[in-house]
Write a protein that holds these residues in place. Structure first.
Motif, mmCIF file in Angstrom:
data_model
loop_
_atom_site.group_PDB
_atom_site.id
_atom_site.type_symbol
_atom_site.label_atom_id
_atom_site.label_comp_id
_atom_site.label_asym_id
_atom_site.label_seq_id
_atom_site.Cartn_x
_atom_site.Cartn_y
_atom_site.Cartn_z
ATOM 1 N N TRP A 58 33.422 44.698 40.046
ATOM 2 C CA TRP A 58 34.527 44.846 39.100
ATOM 3 C C TRP A 58 35.578 45.813 39.646
ATOM 4 O O TRP A 58 36.779 45.564 39.537
ATOM 5 C CB TRP A 58 33.981 45.348 37.770
ATOM 6 C CG TRP A 58 35.013 45.507 36.692
ATOM 7 C CD1 TRP A 58 35.852 46.569 36.510
ATOM 8 C CD2 TRP A 58 35.344 44.564 35.665
ATOM 9 N NE1 TRP A 58 36.671 46.364 35.430
ATOM 10 C CE2 TRP A 58 36.385 45.137 34.895
ATOM 11 C CE3 TRP A 58 34.850 43.311 35.327
ATOM 12 C CZ2 TRP A 58 36.936 44.485 33.796
ATOM 13 C CZ3 TRP A 58 35.407 42.660 34.228
ATOM 14 C CH2 TRP A 58 36.430 43.243 33.486
ATOM 15 N N ARG A 59 35.136 46.901 40.250
ATOM 16 C CA ARG A 59 36.066 47.920 40.727
ATOM 17 C C ARG A 59 36.785 47.481 41.999
ATOM 18 O O ARG A 59 38.006 47.614 42.102
ATOM 19 C CB ARG A 59 35.311 49.227 40.980
ATOM 20 C CG ARG A 59 36.159 50.353 41.568
ATOM 21 C CD ARG A 59 35.341 51.618 41.709
ATOM 22 N NE ARG A 59 34.102 51.381 42.445
ATOM 23 C CZ ARG A 59 34.023 51.374 43.777
ATOM 24 N NH1 ARG A 59 35.108 51.593 44.507
ATOM 25 N NH2 ARG A 59 32.865 51.162 44.377
ATOM 26 N N SER A 61 37.137 44.373 43.428
ATOM 27 C CA SER A 61 37.926 43.136 43.369
ATOM 28 C C SER A 61 39.070 43.197 42.360
ATOM 29 O O SER A 61 39.893 42.284 42.322
ATOM 30 C CB SER A 61 37.011 41.960 43.011
ATOM 31 O OG SER A 61 36.486 42.127 41.700
ATOM 32 N N LYS A 62 39.106 44.267 41.544
ATOM 33 C CA LYS A 62 40.116 44.380 40.473
ATOM 34 C C LYS A 62 40.108 43.126 39.605
ATOM 35 O O LYS A 62 41.159 42.563 39.265
ATOM 36 C CB LYS A 62 41.506 44.615 41.066
ATOM 37 C CG LYS A 62 41.621 45.906 41.861
ATOM 38 C CD LYS A 62 43.006 46.095 42.444
ATOM 39 C CE LYS A 62 43.095 47.393 43.246
ATOM 40 N NZ LYS A 62 44.446 47.590 43.829
ATOM 41 N N ALA A 65 42.053 42.892 35.913
ATOM 42 C CA ALA A 65 43.453 42.460 35.819
ATOM 43 C C ALA A 65 43.567 40.959 36.019
ATOM 44 O O ALA A 65 44.368 40.290 35.343
ATOM 45 C CB ALA A 65 44.291 43.199 36.864
ATOM 46 N N LYS A 218 49.361 41.184 41.782
ATOM 47 C CA LYS A 218 49.281 41.551 40.371
ATOM 48 C C LYS A 218 49.146 40.337 39.464
ATOM 49 O O LYS A 218 48.688 40.455 38.334
ATOM 50 C CB LYS A 218 50.521 42.349 39.971
ATOM 51 C CG LYS A 218 50.648 43.692 40.663
ATOM 52 C CD LYS A 218 51.888 44.432 40.193
ATOM 53 C CE LYS A 218 52.005 45.793 40.866
ATOM 54 N NZ LYS A 218 53.230 46.515 40.438
ATOM 55 N N ALA A 225 41.270 35.922 42.581
ATOM 56 C CA ALA A 225 40.674 37.225 42.851
ATOM 57 C C ALA A 225 39.281 37.085 43.455
ATOM 58 O O ALA A 225 38.931 37.802 44.403
ATOM 59 C CB ALA A 225 40.616 38.044 41.558
#
Length: 273
Positions: A58-59, A61-62, A65, A218, A225
């Motif tokens: 989770w951290r 691969s971001k 978002a 973004k 992702a």
């Protein structure tokens, strides 16, 4: 003899279920094992419940978002699809004329065209109108691709519903439009569930078009992702499996919520369409 046939049916059903669930079990097993067990090859059939894999995935691969972007695009597209395709299906099912028949046949033809074929002209169009790396453009693209099948499904389902209730509402002062939204729309919940599940999963997992229209980091959706994460950490199977589980979990939950309407909607739409 009947007992033997019943046992055979249950055995076959159980075998199919096991075969279908086996890949998901292996994925979950790998995601819950520690890196040490993966390297040493000592992974067993029972996971070691190493949840730190999910925190790292989770951290790094971001994915949070990316999941938010997927939710925005999927929810926006499904609102458009349900509103427009249900209205179109109602008009085609209730008002039979040459124009509606022609529109319905054109939509059926559109179902035969793979969406990836339109990627190049769509990219040129989106670039000209400033739609690259925007939520609204991706919402419109996904909704447009999902409309033909959704109209087909709604049309078949609405044809199976008697119009006597609508006619009674019209006699009481309702218009055809208000009769549809106040009465008929409540009867087509199975079709709506089928539309949401089938198209929603397709939009949620959309990669082929998202990779062209959402190039900014973004704006990446969940499939993008996860794909980028696989490219960077391809050797760390436990992290890859954890990221995949996080990505598939919302789709599984959505299916569990709408599953009781799903089969009924598909069956009615296919038979009556």
């Amino acid at each position: 003899m009947k007992l033997f046939k019943s046992l055979c049916k249950y055995a076959i059903a159980a075998m199919i279920a096991v075969i279908s669930l086996l890949p998901f079990y292996i994925l979950l097993l790998i995601s819950l094992n520690s890196p040490a067990s993966m390297v040493s090859g000592t992974m067993g059939l029972i996971p070691s419940l190493y949840f730190d894999n999910y925190l790292q995935a989770w951290r790094i691969s971001k994915i949070g978002a990316a999941m938010l972007n997927s939710v925005i695009i999927t929810a926006g597209a499904m609102v458009i699809v349900v509103l427009f395709s249900s209205s179109a299906g109602y008009a085609i099912a209730r008002f039979k004329n040459r124009l509606n028949t022609l529109i319905f046949n054109i939509l059926l033809l559109c179902m035969m065209i793979p969406g990836i074929i339109n990627t190049v002209p769509l990219y040129a169009l989106m670039k000209n109108i400033g739609g690259i790396n925007t939520h609204w453009a991706m919402v419109l693209v996904c909704a447009t691709n999902a409309l033909p099948f959704s109209v087909f499904l709604y049309t078949g389902f609405i044809k199976s519903i008697s119009c006597e209730v609508e006619e009674s509402a019209i006699m009481d002062g309702c218009t055809w439009f208000s009769a549809f939204w106040r009465i008929t729309f409540h009867f087509i919940k199975p079709a709506t569930a089928a539309v949401i599940i089938l198209n929603g999963l397709g939009i949620w997992n959309n990669y082929a078009q998202a990779v062209f229209f959402l190039q900014s980091q973004k704006m990446r959706t969940l499939p993008l992702a996860v794909a980028m994460f696989f490219q960077q950490y391809g050797a760390k199977w436990n992290l890859m499996a954890a990221a995949a589980v996080i990505g598939v979990l919302p789709a599984v939950l959505a299916f569990l919520v709408f599953q009781k309407y799903f089969i009924k909607g598909i069956a009615a739409g296919a038979v009556k369409g």
